[in-house]
Scaffold this motif. Structure first.
Motif, PDB file in Angstrom:
ATOM      1  N   MET A 166       1.059  39.452   9.152  1.00 29.41           N
ATOM      2  CA  MET A 166       0.390  40.770   8.292  1.00 29.41           C
ATOM      3  C   MET A 166      -1.046  40.386   8.215  1.00 29.41           C
ATOM      4  O   MET A 166      -1.667  40.485   6.983  1.00 29.41           O
ATOM      5  CB  MET A 166       1.084  40.922   7.039  1.00 29.41           C
ATOM      6  N   ARG A 167      -1.781  39.900   9.377  1.00 27.59           N
ATOM      7  CA  ARG A 167      -3.041  39.572   9.084  1.00 27.59           C
ATOM      8  C   ARG A 167      -3.702  40.070  10.689  1.00 27.59           C
ATOM      9  O   ARG A 167      -3.051  40.527  11.459  1.00 27.59           O
ATOM     10  CB  ARG A 167      -3.473  38.046   8.889  1.00 27.59           C
ATOM     11  N   THR A 168      -5.127  40.254  10.540  1.00 23.60           N
ATOM     12  CA  THR A 168      -5.758  40.524  11.739  1.00 23.60           C
ATOM     13  C   THR A 168      -6.396  39.419  12.419  1.00 23.60           C
ATOM     14  O   THR A 168      -6.495  38.413  11.764  1.00 23.60           O
ATOM     15  CB  THR A 168      -6.935  41.277  11.462  1.00 23.60           C
ATOM     16  N   THR A 169      -6.575  39.416  13.800  1.00 22.36           N
ATOM     17  CA  THR A 169      -7.129  38.317  14.207  1.00 22.36           C
ATOM     18  C   THR A 169      -8.898  38.286  14.309  1.00 22.36           C
ATOM     19  O   THR A 169      -9.495  39.227  14.575  1.00 22.36           O
ATOM     20  CB  THR A 169      -6.738  38.474  16.072  1.00 22.36           C
ATOM     21  N   PRO A 170      -9.387  37.092  13.670  1.00 22.82           N
ATOM     22  CA  PRO A 170     -10.607  36.842  13.719  1.00 22.82           C
ATOM     23  C   PRO A 170     -11.494  37.269  15.090  1.00 22.82           C
ATOM     24  O   PRO A 170     -10.955  36.579  16.034  1.00 22.82           O
ATOM     25  CB  PRO A 170     -11.194  35.551  13.126  1.00 22.82           C
ATOM     26  N   GLY A 171     -12.423  38.224  15.047  1.00 24.45           N
ATOM     27  CA  GLY A 171     -12.995  38.315  16.384  1.00 24.45           C
ATOM     28  C   GLY A 171     -12.259  39.457  17.204  1.00 24.45           C
ATOM     29  O   GLY A 171     -12.796  39.792  18.139  1.00 24.45           O
ATOM     30  N   GLY A 172     -10.931  39.858  16.926  1.00 32.24           N
ATOM     31  CA  GLY A 172     -10.223  40.514  17.527  1.00 32.24           C
ATOM     32  C   GLY A 172     -10.597  42.093  17.546  1.00 32.24           C
ATOM     33  O   GLY A 172     -11.675  42.496  16.886  1.00 32.24           O
ATOM     34  N   VAL A 173      -9.740  42.936  17.817  1.00 37.46           N
ATOM     35  CA  VAL A 173      -9.981  44.420  17.737  1.00 37.46           C
ATOM     36  C   VAL A 173     -10.316  44.821  16.398  1.00 37.46           C
ATOM     37  O   VAL A 173     -11.318  45.736  16.148  1.00 37.46           O
ATOM     38  CB  VAL A 173      -8.803  45.238  18.340  1.00 37.46           C
ATOM     39  N   ALA A 174      -9.161  44.582  15.424  1.00 37.46           N
ATOM     40  CA  ALA A 174      -9.580  45.183  14.152  1.00 37.46           C
ATOM     41  C   ALA A 174     -11.050  44.583  13.235  1.00 37.46           C
ATOM     42  O   ALA A 174     -11.808  45.504  12.866  1.00 37.46           O
ATOM     43  CB  ALA A 174      -8.459  44.820  13.160  1.00 37.46           C
ATOM     44  N   ALA A 175     -11.078  43.223  13.819  1.00 32.31           N
ATOM     45  CA  ALA A 175     -12.248  42.727  13.175  1.00 32.31           C
ATOM     46  C   ALA A 175     -13.757  43.355  13.920  1.00 32.31           C
ATOM     47  O   ALA A 175     -14.420  43.689  13.228  1.00 32.31           O
ATOM     48  CB  ALA A 175     -12.223  40.954  13.476  1.00 32.31           C
ATOM     49  N   SER A 176     -13.563  43.753  15.108  1.00 33.31           N
ATOM     50  CA  SER A 176     -14.627  44.314  15.789  1.00 33.31           C
ATOM     51  C   SER A 176     -15.103  45.737  15.385  1.00 33.31           C
ATOM     52  O   SER A 176     -16.105  46.156  15.193  1.00 33.31           O
ATOM     53  CB  SER A 176     -14.614  44.108  17.311  1.00 33.31           C
ATOM     54  N   MET A 177     -13.857  46.678  14.965  1.00 33.81           N
ATOM     55  CA  MET A 177     -14.193  47.803  14.564  1.00 33.81           C
ATOM     56  C   MET A 177     -14.551  47.711  13.220  1.00 33.81           C
ATOM     57  O   MET A 177     -15.531  48.523  12.872  1.00 33.81           O
ATOM     58  CB  MET A 177     -12.694  48.433  14.650  1.00 33.81           C
ATOM     59  N   ALA A 178     -14.080  46.848  12.206  1.00 36.13           N
ATOM     60  CA  ALA A 178     -14.678  46.680  10.963  1.00 36.13           C
ATOM     61  C   ALA A 178     -16.023  46.319  11.091  1.00 36.13           C
ATOM     62  O   ALA A 178     -16.900  47.148  10.244  1.00 36.13           O
ATOM     63  CB  ALA A 178     -13.902  45.808  10.165  1.00 36.13           C
ATOM     64  N   ALA A 179     -16.411  45.407  11.732  1.00 34.33           N
ATOM     65  CA  ALA A 179     -17.752  45.164  11.761  1.00 34.33           C
ATOM     66  C   ALA A 179     -18.816  46.311  12.211  1.00 34.33           C
ATOM     67  O   ALA A 179     -19.850  46.531  11.905  1.00 34.33           O
ATOM     68  CB  ALA A 179     -18.092  43.927  12.863  1.00 34.33           C
ATOM     69  N   ALA A 180     -18.201  46.972  13.203  1.00 38.03           N
ATOM     70  CA  ALA A 180     -18.985  48.150  13.961  1.00 38.03           C
ATOM     71  C   ALA A 180     -19.061  49.353  12.835  1.00 38.03           C
ATOM     72  O   ALA A 180     -20.279  49.808  12.596  1.00 38.03           O
ATOM     73  CB  ALA A 180     -18.257  48.833  15.154  1.00 38.03           C
ATOM     74  N   ALA A 181     -18.093  49.180  11.963  1.00 38.61           N
ATOM     75  CA  ALA A 181     -18.194  50.365  10.920  1.00 38.61           C
ATOM     76  C   ALA A 181     -19.252  49.938   9.898  1.00 38.61           C
ATOM     77  O   ALA A 181     -20.016  50.670   9.429  1.00 38.61           O
ATOM     78  CB  ALA A 181     -16.767  50.515  10.190  1.00 38.61           C
ATOM     79  N   ARG A 182     -19.511  48.726   9.658  1.00 43.86           N
ATOM     80  CA  ARG A 182     -20.320  48.172   8.543  1.00 43.86           C
ATOM     81  C   ARG A 182     -21.637  48.431   9.117  1.00 43.86           C
ATOM     82  O   ARG A 182     -22.487  48.706   8.315  1.00 43.86           O
ATOM     83  CB  ARG A 182     -20.054  46.744   8.439  1.00 43.86           C
ATOM     84  N   VAL A 183     -21.876  48.141  10.401  1.00 38.37           N
ATOM     85  CA  VAL A 183     -23.243  48.438  10.835  1.00 38.37           C
ATOM     86  C   VAL A 183     -23.557  49.710  10.887  1.00 38.37           C
ATOM     87  O   VAL A 183     -24.682  50.154  10.553  1.00 38.37           O
ATOM     88  CB  VAL A 183     -23.329  47.716  12.327  1.00 38.37           C
TER      89      VAL A 183
END
Length: 263
Positions: free
Chosen positions: A240-257
């Motif tokens: 029940m976690r996401t992968t650092p640097g993975g798909v979800a993390a990259s999408m979340a970082a993109a949304a923040r930017v």
């Protein structure tokens, strides 16, 4: 502001082969973080953050230093390739701010600064607006960022589910489209589940390196898009976690930017 210069790990014949390279060995950090070993997933997360904000991984920057240290630790067998040692709400972050008419980049791990420098002006960026505003990041670009930051990660069902959610948000279609990136990711996850040797498995870079072209329609990443992808990845991960640097993390970082293009 003063520029922080990370130190690339150097061969040390006196170092015990089982003693990992820690954050305190390569960065000017203190406390618990200084004694933590640099892990591959942490390095991947920093690469993803740098790629999202800067458009690429900075040569000799914190992400490159972390990757070098993590590679040494992984080869020595003192860290696991699938585990992160960075905790807390801050995690790894790369932020942009303005001071004195210049654009500053600050990179941090668990809230402690590991790199700070002025962002070089790109060719043709002659106006203040061009210097300080980042173009919105699309779903395809976020997926390609994951292909760089978690390049060697074998695709699992959680990755395929996240990619499927991202594709559906980009296209507006609730079905998996034949020949597109989600279908390829699902096929890869199925093959990988039946493949014994890690080196024979299909990785994120194999599937996502040309994601923008493979999507029949693309869109700028929103917070809702990122939330849907994060939820899909977590639901399909036994931990029940996401992968650092993975798909979800990259999408979340993109949304923040995209929400704060001048940060």
């Amino acid at each position: 502001m003063s520029q922080q210069q990370p130190r690339r790990p150097q061969p040390d014949q006196s170092r015990d082969h089982e003693d990992p390279i820690k954050y305190g060995d390569v960065f000017n950090v203190t406390g618990e973080l200084a004694s933590k070993p640099v892990a591959p997933l942490d390095a991947a997360a920093m690469q993803s953050a740098e790629t999202t904000v800067l458009g690429q991984t900075r040569r000799s920057g914190p992400a490159a230093v972390m990757q070098s240290a993590a590679d040494v630790n992984r080869r020595a067998g003192v860290v696991r390739h699938d585990r992160t040692d960075v905790t807390g709400d801050e995690g790894v972050t790369v932020t942009k701010s303005t001071a004195g008419g210049e654009s500053w980049i600050t990179e941090a791990v668990e809230g402690q600064v590991v790199g700070q420098y002025i962002q070089p002006e790109a060719p043709g960026d002659t106006t203040p607006e061009a210097s300080f505003i980042t173009d919105p990041i699309t779903v395809g670009e976020a997926l390609e960022a994951a292909a760089l930051s978690a390049a060697d990660k074998p695709i699992e069902q959680s990755d395929a589910a996240a990619i499927q959610a991202a594709e559906r948000r980009a296209t507006g279609c609730n079905e998996t489209l034949p020949g597109c990136v989600a279908a390829e990711a699902q096929s890869a996850a199925t093959r990988n589940s039946r493949t014994m040797r890690s080196e024979d498995k299909t990785t994120l870079s194999d599937v996502l390196s040309d994601a923008s072209r493979m999507l029949p329609r693309d869109k700028v990443v929103s917070r809702e898009d990122a939330d849907r992808v994060v939820a899909a990845e977590m639901r399909n991960n036994p931990d029940m976690r996401t992968t650092p640097g993975g798909v979800a993390a990259s999408m979340a970082a993109a949304a923040r930017v995209n929400e704060n293009p001048t940060i």
